[in-house]
Motif scaffolding. Structure first.
Motif, mmCIF file in Angstrom:
data_model
loop_
_atom_site.group_PDB
_atom_site.id
_atom_site.type_symbol
_atom_site.label_atom_id
_atom_site.label_comp_id
_atom_site.label_asym_id
_atom_site.label_seq_id
_atom_site.Cartn_x
_atom_site.Cartn_y
_atom_site.Cartn_z
ATOM 1 N N LEU A 134 0.830 -1.204 0.000
ATOM 2 C CA LEU A 134 0.000 0.000 0.000
ATOM 3 C C LEU A 134 0.865 1.254 0.000
ATOM 4 C CD1 LEU A 134 -3.127 0.910 0.472
ATOM 5 C CD2 LEU A 134 -2.273 1.509 2.734
ATOM 6 N N TRP A 135 1.891 1.263 0.858
ATOM 7 C CA TRP A 135 2.712 2.460 1.041
ATOM 8 C C TRP A 135 3.673 2.681 -0.122
ATOM 9 C CZ3 TRP A 135 0.080 4.702 4.592
ATOM 10 C CH2 TRP A 135 -0.505 3.959 5.624
ATOM 11 N N ASP A 136 3.887 1.655 -0.960
ATOM 12 C CA ASP A 136 4.679 1.855 -2.176
ATOM 13 C C ASP A 136 4.003 2.848 -3.113
ATOM 14 O OD1 ASP A 136 6.591 0.094 -1.325
ATOM 15 O OD2 ASP A 136 5.914 -1.580 -2.563
ATOM 16 N N ALA A 151 -11.135 -0.038 3.922
ATOM 17 C CA ALA A 151 -9.935 -0.819 3.625
ATOM 18 C C ALA A 151 -9.918 -1.255 2.168
ATOM 19 C CB ALA A 151 -9.853 -2.026 4.557
ATOM 20 N N GLN A 152 -11.091 -1.667 1.651
ATOM 21 C CA GLN A 152 -11.170 -2.034 0.238
ATOM 22 C C GLN A 152 -10.870 -0.838 -0.659
ATOM 23 O OE1 GLN A 152 -14.783 -4.260 -0.841
ATOM 24 N NE2 GLN A 152 -15.048 -4.743 1.336
ATOM 25 N N MET A 153 -11.411 0.321 -0.303
ATOM 26 C CA MET A 153 -11.189 1.507 -1.127
ATOM 27 C C MET A 153 -9.712 1.885 -1.157
ATOM 28 S SD MET A 153 -12.854 5.316 -0.866
ATOM 29 C CE MET A 153 -11.697 5.834 0.379
ATOM 30 N N LEU A 154 -9.024 1.748 -0.033
ATOM 31 C CA LEU A 154 -7.595 2.039 -0.013
ATOM 32 C C LEU A 154 -6.842 1.129 -0.977
ATOM 33 C CD1 LEU A 154 -7.027 2.539 3.830
ATOM 34 C CD2 LEU A 154 -7.035 4.312 2.066
ATOM 35 N N ILE A 155 -7.215 -0.141 -0.999
ATOM 36 C CA ILE A 155 -6.553 -1.067 -1.918
ATOM 37 C C ILE A 155 -6.888 -0.719 -3.365
ATOM 38 C CG2 ILE A 155 -6.504 -3.463 -2.708
ATOM 39 C CD1 ILE A 155 -6.640 -4.333 0.199
ATOM 40 N N HIS A 156 -8.164 -0.436 -3.651
ATOM 41 C CA HIS A 156 -8.535 -0.068 -5.018
ATOM 42 C C HIS A 156 -7.762 1.154 -5.494
ATOM 43 C CE1 HIS A 156 -11.583 -3.009 -5.865
ATOM 44 N NE2 HIS A 156 -12.288 -2.711 -4.774
ATOM 45 N N SER A 157 -7.392 2.036 -4.564
ATOM 46 C CA SER A 157 -6.659 3.244 -4.939
ATOM 47 C C SER A 157 -5.216 2.953 -5.342
ATOM 48 C CB SER A 157 -6.663 4.239 -3.772
ATOM 49 O OG SER A 157 -7.979 4.658 -3.476
ATOM 50 N N THR A 158 -4.764 1.721 -5.122
ATOM 51 C CA THR A 158 -3.413 1.342 -5.545
ATOM 52 C C THR A 158 -3.405 0.614 -6.879
ATOM 53 O OG1 THR A 158 -3.425 -0.854 -4.492
ATOM 54 C CG2 THR A 158 -2.808 1.027 -3.115
ATOM 55 N N GLN A 159 -4.570 0.500 -7.517
ATOM 56 C CA GLN A 159 -4.676 -0.320 -8.722
ATOM 57 C C GLN A 159 -4.785 0.495 -10.008
ATOM 58 O OE1 GLN A 159 -4.210 -3.751 -8.264
ATOM 59 N NE2 GLN A 159 -3.678 -2.784 -6.305
ATOM 60 N N GLY A 160 -4.281 1.727 -9.975
ATOM 61 C CA GLY A 160 -4.191 2.517 -11.194
ATOM 62 C C GLY A 160 -5.447 3.226 -11.600
ATOM 63 N N LYS A 161 -6.434 3.308 -10.720
ATOM 64 C CA LYS A 161 -7.673 4.002 -11.060
ATOM 65 C C LYS A 161 -7.537 5.483 -10.736
ATOM 66 C CE LYS A 161 -10.538 -0.049 -10.150
ATOM 67 N NZ LYS A 161 -9.399 -0.946 -9.985
ATOM 68 N N ASP A 162 -8.054 6.327 -11.611
ATOM 69 C CA ASP A 162 -7.991 7.771 -11.406
ATOM 70 C C ASP A 162 -9.151 8.179 -10.499
ATOM 71 O OD1 ASP A 162 -7.637 10.449 -11.464
ATOM 72 O OD2 ASP A 162 -8.191 10.735 -13.562
ATOM 73 N N ASP A 163 -8.859 8.389 -9.213
ATOM 74 C CA ASP A 163 -9.906 8.734 -8.256
ATOM 75 C C ASP A 163 -9.835 10.196 -7.817
ATOM 76 O OD1 ASP A 163 -7.641 8.712 -6.723
ATOM 77 O OD2 ASP A 163 -8.168 6.901 -5.614
ATOM 78 N N GLY A 164 -8.909 10.951 -8.429
ATOM 79 C CA GLY A 164 -8.793 12.358 -8.087
ATOM 80 C C GLY A 164 -8.005 12.614 -6.814
ATOM 81 N N LEU A 165 -7.709 11.551 -6.059
ATOM 82 C CA LEU A 165 -6.978 11.718 -4.807
ATOM 83 C C LEU A 165 -5.560 11.176 -4.898
ATOM 84 C CD1 LEU A 165 -9.843 10.748 -2.359
ATOM 85 C CD2 LEU A 165 -8.790 13.002 -2.538
ATOM 86 N N THR A 166 -5.331 10.284 -5.845
ATOM 87 C CA THR A 166 -3.994 9.757 -6.064
ATOM 88 C C THR A 166 -3.604 10.020 -7.499
ATOM 89 O OG1 THR A 166 -4.867 7.582 -6.674
ATOM 90 C CG2 THR A 166 -4.333 7.927 -4.367
ATOM 91 N N GLU A 167 -2.317 9.909 -7.781
ATOM 92 C CA GLU A 167 -1.851 10.156 -9.132
ATOM 93 C C GLU A 167 -2.317 9.045 -10.061
ATOM 94 O OE1 GLU A 167 2.317 10.695 -9.144
ATOM 95 O OE2 GLU A 167 2.307 12.194 -7.560
#
Length: 461
Positions: A388-390, A419-435
């Motif tokens: 996750l932290w990577d 917890a699921q949403m945090l993981i989904h945010s590491t899978q390359g989806k553009d959610d506006g909160l991560t690159e």
């Protein structure tokens, strides 16, 4: 650990122990996922289902299966880096029995109360490498080691001040003063129990893996709630943070070859035999080449935080003890972490050089005094393995937490959904909160532990 034991155990040339009779080889450690995921019905990617390269399902506990403090959990398997998910997780209640001092049997400690005396809660993440066996053993074992260690000191934990003698017998009238001058508090006994439990668990893993002919190791990140405080113990590169409305507080530090460079170099300085003449303990900005011979180049040694220059000698051209930078840094060209459990059989490729002497199983313990916090409903602790932290920083995780929880207060499963949403945010989806495009291909496991209401209940008699 005495210098004599260390030399006999790890250094060549010392007296060899008498050969032990061969033990019957035990069965390999069976692969499994955490028990609290049973019935989650996540389909492909589970332990007994075939892997599909295009499917990485996120698993969470089945609805209706409550974790301690209504904590949330989610996990995802790696993108075919290995056959199995090498992460493991465990959680539950710690029931600590009281022991009373008896006059009989040479004043041995006797377990006189089989019922629980002190209760707490436990959450743990283990990130395996070299196979899942060590992480599975740690998930099965560490909580039992911790309970035993806590039961050995529970009388001191509940005393106003830990007594010099656990029996309460005073040899010196000034004993309470000596304890006070040392600043010893009840939380120090819990910290000591955690440190001893990690050490005990590491020894168990070493024996079990040797007996079953398996190898591997794991990092360990543990949170324990006890007497109104949350203890976070970390050995490895997983991470825990406290997220509040106006605060993000790290609760752990990562232990990598870079962050522990001086400790590792110091060990190689004291025991150069550990490197078998194959490595240099000195650090240079890059690996030196033949053309560097005779030149003055930047370097640093075990006693240095800063840098200096030295004239390059032939011995400096050896492979460095710590090589690479950031996430690519490796210890002896092999491991990316410097603390953890297991790895007793691990050796540098094509050599007999052991990595275990450089690895510590002792955790760093951070204490969060929950009872002293003015808790709000959205205050949580996020624990996750390094996958996750990577991809996500502490601040990015905090923004996701703050954006999700206020709008889902009525959902009893919201912490697992977070917890699921945090993981989904590491899978390359553009959610506006991560690159956009950030992807973690590693195993990821996440606990989200709410502190409000549950955290206000101090455990007691």
């Amino acid at each position: 650990m005495s210098a004599g034991w260390f030399r006999r155990r790890f250094l060549p040339g010392g007296p060899l122990p008498a050969p032990r009779p061969p033990r019957p080889r035990s069965s390999p450690v069976p692969y499994r996922r955490p028990r609290f995921l049973r019935g989650s019905g996540s389909g492909p990617g589970t332990a007994d289902a075939p892997r599909r390269p295009d499917v990485r399902p996120v698993r969470s506990p089945a609805r209706g299966r409550a974790l301690p403090w209504n904590a949330g959990y989610a996990e995802i398997i790696n993108a075919e880096k290995s056959e199995f998910n090498e992460d493991q997780a465990a959680c539950g209640q710690l029931c600590i029995r009281r022991c009373e001092f008896g006059a009989e049997e040479d004043q041995e400690w006797l377990t006189s109360c089989p019922e629980e005396f002190l209760t707490g809660h436990y959450w743990a993440l283990f990130d395996g490498h070299g196979g899942p066996a060590a992480a599975i053993l740690a998930a099965n074992t560490l909580h039992s080691c911790l309970r035993r260690q806590l039961e050995a000191v529970v009388e001191g934990m509940v005393a106003t001040q830990p007594p010099m003698h656990l029996s309460g017998h005073s040899i010196c009238p000034s004993d309470p003063q000596f304890v006070e001058e040392k600043g010893i508090r009840a939380e120090d006994l819990v910290i000591g129990a955690l440190e001893s439990a990690f050490q005990e668990c590491d020894e168990v893993i070493g024996r079990e893996l040797e007996a079953s002919g398996q190898m591997g190791g794991c990092t360990a990140l543990v949170a324990v709630s006890l007497q109104g405080k949350l203890y976070v113990a970390n050995a490895g590169d997983s991470r825990a943070i406290l997220v509040r409305k106006d605060e993000v507080r790290p609760l752990s530090s990562e232990f990598t070859p870079e962050t522990e460079r001086q400790r590792i170099q110091q060990l190689a300085f004291v025991y150069p035999e550990l490197l078998a003449g194959e490595f240099t303990r000195l650090e240079f900005p890059r690996r030196l080449k033949g053309d560097d011979l005779g030149q003055k180049v930047l370097f640093r040694d075990h006693h240095m935080r800063g840098w200096s220059y030295k004239c390059v000698e032939k011995s400096d051209l050896k492979y460095p003890l710590i090589h690479g930078q950031g996430r690519q840094a490796r210890l002896l060209g092999t491991l990316a972490v410097s603390r953890g459990l297991g790895d007793h059989q691990l050796r540098v490729l094509d050599t007999n050089i052991q990595l275990k002497p450089f690895l510590l199983s002792v955790p760093q313990v951070t204490v969060l005094d929950v009872d002293q916090l003015e808790l709000q409903e959205e205050d949580v602790v996020v624990m996750a393995t390094d996958g996750l932290w990577d991809v996500l920083s502490n601040e990015q995780v905090a923004r996701l937490v703050r954006s999700f929880l206020p709008g889902n207060r009525e959902d009893p499963h919201r912490f697992s959904e977070l917890a699921q949403m945090l993981i989904h945010s590491t899978q390359g989806k553009d959610d506006g909160l991560t690159e956009e495009g950030q992807v973690s291909y590693d195993d990821i496991s996440v606990f989200v532990i709410p502190l409000h209401s549950q955290g206000q209940r101090s455990s007691g008699h």
